[in-house]
Write an enzyme that holds these catalytic residues in place. Structure first.
Site, PDB file in Angstrom:
ATOM      1  N   MET A  80       0.834  -1.106  -0.184  1.00 56.71           N
ATOM      2  CA  MET A  80       0.001  -0.082  -0.199  1.00 56.71           C
ATOM      3  C   MET A  80       0.757   1.363  -0.038  1.00 56.71           C
ATOM      4  SD  MET A  80      -3.179  -1.235   2.501  1.00 56.71           S
ATOM      5  CE  MET A  80      -4.034   0.230   2.366  1.00 56.71           C
ATOM      6  N   HIS A  81       0.127   2.333  -0.265  1.00 64.19           N
ATOM      7  CA  HIS A  81       0.772   3.734  -0.003  1.00 64.19           C
ATOM      8  C   HIS A  81       1.821   4.200  -1.010  1.00 64.19           C
ATOM      9  CE1 HIS A  81      -1.098   2.925   3.685  1.00 64.19           C
ATOM     10  NE2 HIS A  81      -0.373   2.294   4.379  1.00 64.19           N
ATOM     11  N   ASP A 239      -2.677  -4.985   0.771  1.00 59.47           N
ATOM     12  CA  ASP A 239      -2.354  -6.226   1.164  1.00 59.47           C
ATOM     13  C   ASP A 239      -2.969  -6.857   2.248  1.00 59.47           C
ATOM     14  OD1 ASP A 239      -1.124  -4.198   2.877  1.00 59.47           O
ATOM     15  OD2 ASP A 239       0.956  -4.892   2.272  1.00 59.47           O
TER      16      ASP A 239
END
Length: 494
Positions: A80-81, A239
């Site tokens: 992520m991110h 995830d």
């Protein structure tokens, strides 16, 4: 029908092939590097992800003799991110800035000061953290204005792979929840955040639910991979959300505890819920509902440090045997598991690992047990916040490397005061991604139906009542220990 789950992790990409009956037909993976050009920076080359993904797809098909014409759907689980910025010709403008990159502390402070935490929570449901995507965009704007002006598309890591497979600019709401750009409650982009960051909404990908079809594999890619027929691509998930699907954590009341390098307490719930202090992440779930998540930065890595560094040369099983022979509570020894600082519940980068209560009679086994208990107490911190915000808890599933230890599972059950269930698979995010693909392709009527086919409870560890009572008292002392030491942690970090 065959479905592929692509799990794009930080160190490698994994491709899992399953059929409609839940049988795993094969898996393959490819590793790629992480670059650390400066202290606290972490970057990757998106092309490495793409090359690795193609190779892994080809290998899983060829190695397992999968009939190419029967692959009907592809889903994603993704780190992520991360920020992937493309120009108008779809060229990557700069290396992808990863979730673990810490360069954006100043930008996070700017965002928080501008909106105030109460308004920020109202807009996007979360704190401005250095891992999130919006501060990264702001960092590019401040430090590389010439590149910022060229940005035309902003994607998350897994969505770059989607773009390469289909040509579509799309994401799902679970992954988008970690960008600090999504109005999580209403599952749409936050116009106020977008305006503050200084981008246009059209630069962001189209939003989908994780099980919705976002496009189809392009003819060019099918030719390159040797595939035929219509192959649908679904939204996929971040995830942890995809991993929750892969463990059956989809019904309200189900909590997933991950005893991995880091520790995660993930709760599925039907309605939007946010902790007023933002100690937990408030995100959209991959099942179309919501989840809350607490993260501790050091979990099984604490045991790894204790075994491989503090007790180098000692046998791992022998250390755990010594710990199993000691009494619950480790004769008054308490371990604070903050070897890398902490996120939940304190968001304190200065916190450090600490042993308390040592004496001349303290044994190595008691210290080992204190490590296992300290991590479990740290996970309980997140469980207590879930209770505070009214999230129901009916069953707990444990996964990750630490969950393989019968001793640790018993300690976790005793400290939580709940039975700890074991499931029949450890495929996590890749399996969740494949399940989402199956739902999107119409093979299953719902995520719940698919999870009932793929995932089974195969065992349970029941809490021992006398230990529960003892640990409840120790937990109070555990919490007091951080409060007593937090100022010292800050001073020692200067």
């Amino acid at each position: 029908m065959i479905f592929l789950g692509i799990d794009l992790g930080t160190s490698s990409v994994k491709v899992l092939a399953v059929d409609k009956d839940g049988t795993i037909l094969g898996e393959s993976s490819r590793e790629y590097p992480v670059y650390y050009p400066k202290s606290n920076w972490a970057e990757q080359n998106p092309e490495d992800w793409w090359m690795g993904t193609k190779e892994a797809i080809k290998e899983v098909i060829q190695k397992n003799n999968l009939p190419e014409g029967e692959i009907r759907g592809i889903g994603f689980s993704g780190q992520m991110h991360g920020l992937v910025a493309l120009d108008e010709e779809n060229k990557v403008l700069l290396p992808a800035i990863l979730w673990c990159d810490q360069r954006t502390a100043e930008e996070c402070e700017d965002i928080t000061n501008h909106f105030g935490q109460e308004k920020l929570t109202e807009l996007v449901g979360n704190k401005a953290l250095t891992g999130f995507t919006a501060p990264k965009i702001l960092w590019v704007k401040k430090n590389h204005p010439e590149l910022f002006e060229k940005i035309r598309h902003i994607l998350l890591p897994k969505d770059y792979i989607r773009f390469k497979l289909t040509g579509d600019y799309a994401t799902d709401v679970s992954d988008a929840s970690g960008m600090l750009l999504l109005d999580v409650k209403n599952r749409c982009w936050s116009k106020e955040m977008i305006e503050y960051i200084g981008i246009k909404e059209e630069y962001l990908p189209k939003l989908y639910e994780s099980y919705e079809v976002t496009g189809k594999l392009s003819e060019e890619v099918k030719g390159e991979l040797g595939l035929t027929g219509e192959i649908l691509v679904v939204g996929g998930g971040g995830d942890n959300a995809a991993g929750a699907i892969g463990t059956g954590t989809v019904k309200e009341g189900t909590v997933m505890v991950t005893l991995g390098t880091s520790g995660v307490v993930f709760a599925a719930h039907d309605d939007y819920a946010v902790d007023s202090q933002n100690r937990l992440h408030a995100f959209c779930h991959a099942n179309g509902k919501y989840h809350s998540m607490g993260v501790m930065l050091s979990a099984a890595s604490c045991l790894k440090w204790w075994v491989e560094e503090a007790n180098k040369g000692m046998d791992f099983d022998e250390l755990l045997k010594e710990a199993s022979e000691t009494e619950p509570g480790a004769k008054g020894v308490i371990f604070l598991p903050y070897l890398m600082g902490e996120r939940t519940p304190y968001a304190d980068p200065d916190a450090r690992g600490t042993f308390l209560g040592l004496s001349m009679s303290t044994t190595r086994g008691e210290m080992t047990r204190a490590v296992l208990e300290g991590v479990s107490f740290g996970l309980r911190d997140s469980l207590e916040i879930l209770k505070d915000i009214g999230v129901p808890i009916s069953q707990i599933i444990a996964i990750g490397g630490g969950s393989k230890s019968p001793l640790w599972k018993q300690i976790l059950a005793d400290i939580f005061g709940y039975p700890i269930n074991e499931i029949n698979t450890n495929q996590g995010g890749a399996l969740g991604a494949a399940i989402l693909a199956g739902v999107g392709a119409g093979e299953f009527s719902s995520i719940e139906e698919a999870c009932n086919i793929f995932i089974k409870i195969v065992g349970s560890v029941t809490p021992i009542e006398k230990n529960v009572e003892k640990y409840n008292k120790i937990y109070t002392r555990y919490k007091e220990a951080y409060q007593s030491l937090k100022d010292w942690f800050k001073l020692s970090a200067e």
